[in-house]
Every structure is written in structure tokens, then in C-alpha cells.
Design an enzyme around this catalytic site. Structure first.
Site, PDB file in Angstrom:
ATOM      1  CB  THR A   1      27.266  34.596  -9.727  1.00  0.00           C
ATOM      2  OG1 THR A   1      25.887  34.850  -9.490  1.00  0.00           O
ATOM      3  CG2 THR A   1      27.991  34.634  -8.389  1.00  0.00           C
ATOM      4  CG  ASP A   2      23.216  37.991 -10.966  1.00  0.00           C
ATOM      5  OD1 ASP A   2      23.400  36.938 -10.311  1.00  0.00           O
ATOM      6  OD2 ASP A   2      22.152  38.227 -11.586  1.00  0.00           O
ATOM      7  CD  GLU A   3      23.179  33.943  -6.345  1.00  0.00           C
ATOM      8  OE1 GLU A   3      23.516  33.723  -5.171  1.00  0.00           O
ATOM      9  OE2 GLU A   3      22.533  33.153  -7.025  1.00  0.00           O
TER      10      GLU A   3
ATOM     11  CE1 TYR B   1      27.929  29.818  -6.437  1.00  0.00           C
ATOM     12  CE2 TYR B   1      26.065  31.333  -6.375  1.00  0.00           C
ATOM     13  CZ  TYR B   1      27.087  30.715  -7.073  1.00  0.00           C
ATOM     14  OH  TYR B   1      27.275  30.992  -8.407  1.00  0.00           O
TER      15      TYR B   1
ATOM     16  CB  SER C   1      30.086  35.031   1.068  1.00  0.00           C
ATOM     17  OG  SER C   1      30.002  33.713   1.522  1.00  0.00           O
TER      18      SER C   1
ATOM     19  CE  LYS D   1      31.488  32.022  -8.745  1.00  0.00           C
ATOM     20  NZ  LYS D   1      32.301  31.117  -9.609  1.00  0.00           N
TER      21      LYS D   1
HETATM   22  P1  NAD Z   1      27.290  23.400 -12.006  1.00  0.00           P
HETATM   23  O1  NAD Z   1      27.145  23.095 -10.562  1.00  0.00           O
HETATM   24  O2  NAD Z   1      26.273  22.889 -12.974  1.00  0.00           O
HETATM   25  O3  NAD Z   1      28.714  22.880 -12.531  1.00  0.00           O
HETATM   26  C1  NAD Z   1      29.871  23.007 -11.779  1.00  0.00           C
HETATM   27  C2  NAD Z   1      30.909  22.040 -12.347  1.00  0.00           C
HETATM   28  O4  NAD Z   1      32.125  22.206 -11.609  1.00  0.00           O
HETATM   29  C3  NAD Z   1      30.507  20.563 -12.214  1.00  0.00           C
HETATM   30  O5  NAD Z   1      30.766  19.884 -13.429  1.00  0.00           O
HETATM   31  C4  NAD Z   1      31.399  20.041 -11.100  1.00  0.00           C
HETATM   32  O6  NAD Z   1      31.709  18.669 -11.222  1.00  0.00           O
HETATM   33  C5  NAD Z   1      32.631  20.914 -11.272  1.00  0.00           C
HETATM   34  N1  NAD Z   1      33.422  21.047 -10.040  1.00  0.00           N
HETATM   35  C6  NAD Z   1      32.963  21.331  -8.788  1.00  0.00           C
HETATM   36  N2  NAD Z   1      33.984  21.351  -7.904  1.00  0.00           N
HETATM   37  C7  NAD Z   1      35.115  21.102  -8.622  1.00  0.00           C
HETATM   38  C8  NAD Z   1      36.492  21.003  -8.284  1.00  0.00           C
HETATM   39  N3  NAD Z   1      36.927  21.171  -7.029  1.00  0.00           N
HETATM   40  N4  NAD Z   1      37.373  20.737  -9.282  1.00  0.00           N
HETATM   41  C9  NAD Z   1      36.953  20.562 -10.553  1.00  0.00           C
HETATM   42  N5  NAD Z   1      35.665  20.630 -10.933  1.00  0.00           N
HETATM   43  C10 NAD Z   1      34.754  20.895  -9.979  1.00  0.00           C
HETATM   44  O7  NAD Z   1      27.417  24.976 -12.093  1.00  0.00           O
HETATM   45  P2  NAD Z   1      26.947  25.991 -13.217  1.00  0.00           P
HETATM   46  O8  NAD Z   1      25.573  26.437 -12.925  1.00  0.00           O
HETATM   47  O9  NAD Z   1      27.291  25.437 -14.537  1.00  0.00           O
HETATM   48  O10 NAD Z   1      27.914  27.224 -12.881  1.00  0.00           O
HETATM   49  C11 NAD Z   1      29.204  27.296 -13.481  1.00  0.00           C
HETATM   50  C12 NAD Z   1      29.867  28.597 -13.078  1.00  0.00           C
HETATM   51  O11 NAD Z   1      29.061  29.692 -13.502  1.00  0.00           O
HETATM   52  C13 NAD Z   1      30.043  28.758 -11.573  1.00  0.00           C
HETATM   53  O12 NAD Z   1      31.281  29.390 -11.347  1.00  0.00           O
HETATM   54  C14 NAD Z   1      28.894  29.667 -11.150  1.00  0.00           C
HETATM   55  O13 NAD Z   1      29.237  30.411 -10.015  1.00  0.00           O
HETATM   56  C15 NAD Z   1      28.774  30.537 -12.382  1.00  0.00           C
HETATM   57  N6  NAD Z   1      27.457  31.127 -12.635  1.00  0.00           N
HETATM   58  C16 NAD Z   1      26.342  30.329 -12.683  1.00  0.00           C
HETATM   59  C17 NAD Z   1      25.108  30.890 -13.016  1.00  0.00           C
HETATM   60  C18 NAD Z   1      23.851  30.045 -13.128  1.00  0.00           C
HETATM   61  O14 NAD Z   1      22.779  30.588 -13.390  1.00  0.00           O
HETATM   62  N7  NAD Z   1      23.907  28.727 -12.974  1.00  0.00           N
HETATM   63  C19 NAD Z   1      25.026  32.263 -13.280  1.00  0.00           C
HETATM   64  C20 NAD Z   1      26.181  33.044 -13.192  1.00  0.00           C
HETATM   65  C21 NAD Z   1      27.384  32.453 -12.889  1.00  0.00           C
HETATM   66  O1  DAU Z   2      22.192  34.746 -10.350  1.00  0.00           O
HETATM   67  C1  DAU Z   2      23.092  33.757 -10.731  1.00  0.00           C
HETATM   68  C2  DAU Z   2      22.936  32.536  -9.860  1.00  0.00           C
HETATM   69  O2  DAU Z   2      21.758  31.880 -10.298  1.00  0.00           O
HETATM   70  C3  DAU Z   2      24.131  31.601  -9.915  1.00  0.00           C
HETATM   71  O3  DAU Z   2      25.235  32.245  -9.361  1.00  0.00           O
HETATM   72  C4  DAU Z   2      23.859  30.298  -9.161  1.00  0.00           C
HETATM   73  O4  DAU Z   2      24.933  29.391  -9.361  1.00  0.00           O
HETATM   74  C5  DAU Z   2      22.588  29.684  -9.715  1.00  0.00           C
HETATM   75  O5  DAU Z   2      22.272  28.511  -8.980  1.00  0.00           O
HETATM   76  C6  DAU Z   2      21.446  30.691  -9.626  1.00  0.00           C
HETATM   77  O6  DAU Z   2      21.130  30.976  -8.235  1.00  0.00           O
HETATM   78  P1  DAU Z   2      19.602  31.076  -7.731  1.00  0.00           P
HETATM   79  O7  DAU Z   2      19.606  30.831  -6.285  1.00  0.00           O
HETATM   80  O8  DAU Z   2      18.962  32.320  -8.270  1.00  0.00           O
HETATM   81  O9  DAU Z   2      18.994  29.840  -8.582  1.00  0.00           O
HETATM   82  P2  DAU Z   2      17.979  28.657  -8.213  1.00  0.00           P
HETATM   83  O10 DAU Z   2      17.749  27.925  -9.487  1.00  0.00           O
HETATM   84  O11 DAU Z   2      18.412  27.879  -7.038  1.00  0.00           O
HETATM   85  O12 DAU Z   2      16.655  29.455  -7.819  1.00  0.00           O
HETATM   86  C7  DAU Z   2      16.081  30.425  -8.707  1.00  0.00           C
HETATM   87  C8  DAU Z   2      14.900  31.063  -7.963  1.00  0.00           C
HETATM   88  O13 DAU Z   2      13.861  30.095  -7.814  1.00  0.00           O
HETATM   89  C9  DAU Z   2      15.231  31.527  -6.561  1.00  0.00           C
HETATM   90  O14 DAU Z   2      14.488  32.706  -6.299  1.00  0.00           O
HETATM   91  C10 DAU Z   2      14.741  30.380  -5.661  1.00  0.00           C
HETATM   92  C11 DAU Z   2      13.545  29.864  -6.428  1.00  0.00           C
HETATM   93  N1  DAU Z   2      13.224  28.427  -6.306  1.00  0.00           N
HETATM   94  C12 DAU Z   2      14.245  27.526  -6.458  1.00  0.00           C
HETATM   95  C13 DAU Z   2      13.971  26.171  -6.412  1.00  0.00           C
HETATM   96  C14 DAU Z   2      15.072  25.145  -6.566  1.00  0.00           C
HETATM   97  C15 DAU Z   2      11.911  28.029  -6.126  1.00  0.00           C
HETATM   98  O15 DAU Z   2      10.986  28.849  -6.024  1.00  0.00           O
HETATM   99  N2  DAU Z   2      11.648  26.689  -6.114  1.00  0.00           N
HETATM  100  C16 DAU Z   2      12.614  25.734  -6.239  1.00  0.00           C
HETATM  101  O16 DAU Z   2      12.287  24.539  -6.219  1.00  0.00           O
END
Ligand code: NAD
Ligand code: DAU
Length: 332
Positions: free
Chosen positions: A121-123, A148, A150, A152
Site C-alpha cells: 500500500t501507499d500508506e 495497519y 506499519s 504492511k
Molecule cells: P480485504 O480486507 O478486503 O481482504 C483481505 C482478504 O484476506 C480477506 O479475504 C481475508 O479473509 C483474507 N485474509 C485475512 N487474513 C488472512 C490469513 N491469515 N490467511 C489467509 N487469508 C487471510 O482487503 P483488500 O482491501 O482487498 O486488500 C488486499 C491487499 O491489498 C492487502 O494486502 C492491502 O494491504 C492491499 N491494498 C489495499 C488497498 C485498498 O484500497 N483496499 C490499497 C492498496 C493496497
Molecule cells: O491507501 C491505501 C489504503 O486505502 C489501503 O492500504 C487500506 O487497506 C484501505 O483500507 C485504504 O485505507 P484508508 O484508511 O485510506 O481507507 P478507508 O476506506 O478506511 O478511508 C478512506 C478515507 O475516508 C479516510 O480518509 C477515512 C475516511 N472515512 C472513512 C470511513 C470508513 C470517512 O470519512 N468516513 C468513514 O465512514
């Protein structure tokens, strides 16, 4: 043609990747997923059974992982605990899965000499000021803010060490915020869409000034396939689609697309340590590997995502009440 092991393939981005692979390549897929609260087998419904197999299990289970690595050609590692808010209330599962789980996979990649792509992730880079002209690049120092991010960051460093010390054939990608179908309703965009569909007012943390750099999950998938195909071992690639928007703008767009008044939302308690802005410079991926995103129009992609949640209520309804009750207990 080959077989990919996709960890976390029943989660949001992993399931989008599996759909993308089945629709765009001849590969078969084994999904390894623990089916935590965030995993959903229904996200893989309709995919051909002769090409997609779901194995329920933990990436930290070394015996299971060893067996599965012996059956595949390459591994794409999505599995993680992924929600910042959850990590602030209970960090432990983030260490178990994101650190120990990734370590377990790397040991299997080393033993079986398998190509390994790590999804991050970019985080890991921390955050930027709103007026900072800079964006994150592959050279930005790591500076994560939450439990989270940290964990990653720690997992990325493990991958780098296993490449250098043990010759594991790995690449890493760090992507910005994804949106699209199959995202859990705990996350910002699906939470607000399903709130509106339920007649609940959207909930904006703080003033809603925080900026996220949105990319459609399908574009994330095409980028990962590009890196698997053409990426240089040991390299990191940033994935982004120039989609910076502040949260207030996103909520107002959701309200406007769904025909609601632009101010029909609530400001709620902010997230502790809330990162202000993320922004990705994906020049390296675009120029060195020739990738470009397909979804250039955020509003059109958001509209399609709203339609998907409207048409797939049975997919998200089971989680909705519990998520809202949890947020309400935290003043959010
Ligand atoms: P998500 O929470 O929707 O999915 C995570 C999946 O991993 C789930 O299906 C869960 O059951 C599975 N899982 C969790 N713990 C596990 C374990 N111990 N063994 C096997 N499976 C397990 O997450 P997401 O948003 O799809 O993110 C997927 C990946 O992409 C993550 O590595 C996250 O850090 C990365 N990422 C997410 C975003 C975003 O915007 N959501 C952006 C950049 C990177
Ligand atoms: O940047 C990539 C990351 O994006 C991934 O690594 C994470 O897995 C993914 O969850 C996401 O993290 P964020 O914390 O940016 O996403 P989230 O959807 O939780 O929140 C997006 C923004 O919206 C953030 O600034 C918090 C805000 N927010 C979130 C929720 C759930 C609100 O304002 N209201 C809400 O109800």
C-alpha cells in the site's frame, strides 16, 4: 498458461484480481483465504470451477502453504488485515497475518523457488500535506502512521530481505486507494453508498479534507499482471491512476449521483492519527513496463460501483448492521 496461488482472493482486491485473471488470461487460480469477516466466497461465485479453486486456510499455516506452493507456478499475495480503524482497536491480528503470514509465504517461496508478487500500500510512506507539490515515488522513505500501515511496511521489508539474502524471485507493488465491486461495507466508499441505499446519512470523519488517490480495482489488477509478466526481480512499483479527491468531494458525488441533497451527510468523530493525503507518482510503472489505467473517469467508475451495490444487496446486507453498530459505538 500456468496456475497462480492468490492469497486473500476472497477479499475485495484479491477477488477483483481473480475475476480479471479469468477474464483476460488462460491461467488457473488457487485461492488461499482464511475467510475472515472480510473474506466472502460469494465474491468468487460464477467463476469456472475447472479454473478456480478456493482453499480455506491461514497464510501462517506453514504445512498448508508448503503443500500449495508445490502445486503452482507463481504466487500473488493479497491476504492481509486491511482496515486502519480496526488496527487502532485491536492490532494483534495485523501482526499475525501481515508479518508472520508474509514470513511464512516467503519461506515457502524460498524453498520452492517460486515467483512471488507482494501486494502493498501507499500508506507505508506516511502522509503528505495538502499543499505539498510532491507525490510518493519508489524512493520516498517509509514513515507509516498506524498499526495497519506499519505492519504492511514491515512485510515489505521482509520481502526485500528475502530477495537480497535468499534470492527469492519477488517484486513488490504499493497501490493507492481502490474502489469498485466486492469492497467490504466497513470501507469509506461502500459504507457511504450503502448508507444512502438504506436511507442513512453518510458519515464523514472530521472536516472531510483528507485526500485519497482513487484507482479502480480492475486497474490495480491489470497493473499486477503487468508486473508479474514484465517486472524486474527485486524492484518495487507504485500503482496509481492520478485520482486525488478529498473525502467531502467523494461524499458529495455519491449524494449527487443518487439524487440526494449535496449536504445530506454528518460530520463524525475523526480517526486518531488520520493521514491527511496520499498521492502516487506511477511514472516508473508506466514508462518502464508500459502500463496505463483504463478507468480515467472517476465519476463514471463511481456510478458503476453504486449500481453494483444497488444490484447486489444480498452480498453486503449480512455485514451492514454489525458494521454500523460498531462505528456508532465509537461515535463514528
Ligand atoms: P480485504 O480486507 O478486503 O481482504 C483481505 C482478504 O484476506 C480477506 O479475504 C481475508 O479473509 C483474507 N485474509 C485475512 N487474513 C488472512 C490469513 N491469515 N490467511 C489467509 N487469508 C487471510 O482487503 P483488500 O482491501 O482487498 O486488500 C488486499 C491487499 O491489498 C492487502 O494486502 C492491502 O494491504 C492491499 N491494498 C489495499 C488497498 C485498498 O484500497 N483496499 C490499497 C492498496 C493496497
Ligand atoms: O491507501 C491505501 C489504503 O486505502 C489501503 O492500504 C487500506 O487497506 C484501505 O483500507 C485504504 O485505507 P484508508 O484508511 O485510506 O481507507 P478507508 O476506506 O478506511 O478511508 C478512506 C478515507 O475516508 C479516510 O480518509 C477515512 C475516511 N472515512 C472513512 C470511513 C470508513 C470517512 O470519512 N468516513 C468513514 O465512514
Amino acid at each position: 498458461m500456468g496456475t497462480l496461488l492468490v492469497t486473500g482472493g476472497a477479499g475485495f482486491i484479491g477477488s477483483n484480481f481473480v475475476h480479471h485473471v479469468i477474464g483476460n488470461t488462460d491461467h488457473s487460480v488457487i485461492v488461499l483465504d482464511k475467510l475472515t469477516y472480510a473474506g466472502n466466497a460469494a465474491s468468487l461465485a460464477g467463476l469456472p470451477e475447472d479454473r478456480v479453486r478456493l482453499v480455506e486456510g491461514d497464510i501462517a499455516d506453514a504445512t498448508l502453504v508448503d503443500d500449495l506452493f508445490g502445486q503452482v507456478d507463481a504466487v500473488v499475495h493479497y491476504a492481509a488485515e486491511s482496515h486502519n480503524d480496526n488496527s487502532l482497536h485491536d492490532p494483534r491480528p495485523f501482526l499475525d497475518t501481515n508479518i508472520v503470514g508474509t514470513y511464512t509465504l516467503l519461506e515457502a517461496a524460498r524453498k520452492h523457488d517460486r515467483r512471488f508478487h507482494h501486494i502493498s500500500t501507499d500508506e507505508v510512506y506516511g502522509d503528505l500535506e495538502l499543499d505539498d507539490p510532491a507525490r510518493f515515488t519508489e524512493n520516498t522513505p517509509y514513515n507509516p502512521s498506524s498499526p495497519y500501515s506499519s505492519t504492511k511496511a514491515g512485510s515489505d521489508l521482509l520481502v526485500r530481505a528475502w530477495v537480497r539474502s535468499f534470492g527469492v524471485k519477488a517484486t513488490i507493488s504499493n497501490c493507492s486507494n481502490n474502489y469498485g465491486p466486492y469492497q467490504h461495507v466497513e470501507k469509506f466508499i461502500p459504507r457511504q453508498i450503502t448508507n444512502v441505499l438504506r436511507g442513512i446519512r453518510p458519515k464523514l470523519y472530521g472536516k472531510g479534507e483528507n485526500v485519497r488517490d482513487w484507482i479502480h480495482a480492475d486497474d490495480h489488477s491489470s497493473a499486477v499482471l503487468t508486473i508479474l509478466d514484465k517486472g524486474v526481480i527485486g524492484e518495487t512499483y507504485l500503482i496509481g491512476a492520478d485520482g486525488e479527491k478529498d473525502n467531502k468531494t467523494v461524499v458529495e458525488l455519491i449524494l449527487s449521483i443518487t439524487g440526494q441533497p449535496a449536504d445530506a451527510y454528518d460530520h463524525v468523530t475523526d480517526r486518531p492519527g488520520h493521514d491527511m493525503r496520499y498521492a502516487i507518482d506511477s511514472t516508473k510503472l508506466r514508462t518502464e513496463l508500459g502500463w496505463t489505467p483504463r478507468y480515467q473517469d472517476f465519476e463514471a467508475g463511481l456510478k458503476a460501483t453504486i449500481d453494483w451495490y444497488r444490484d447486489n444487496e444480498a452480498w453486503w446486507t449480512p455485514a451492514k448492521d454489525g458494521v454500523e453498530a460498531f462505528y456508532a459505538s465509537k461515535g463514528q
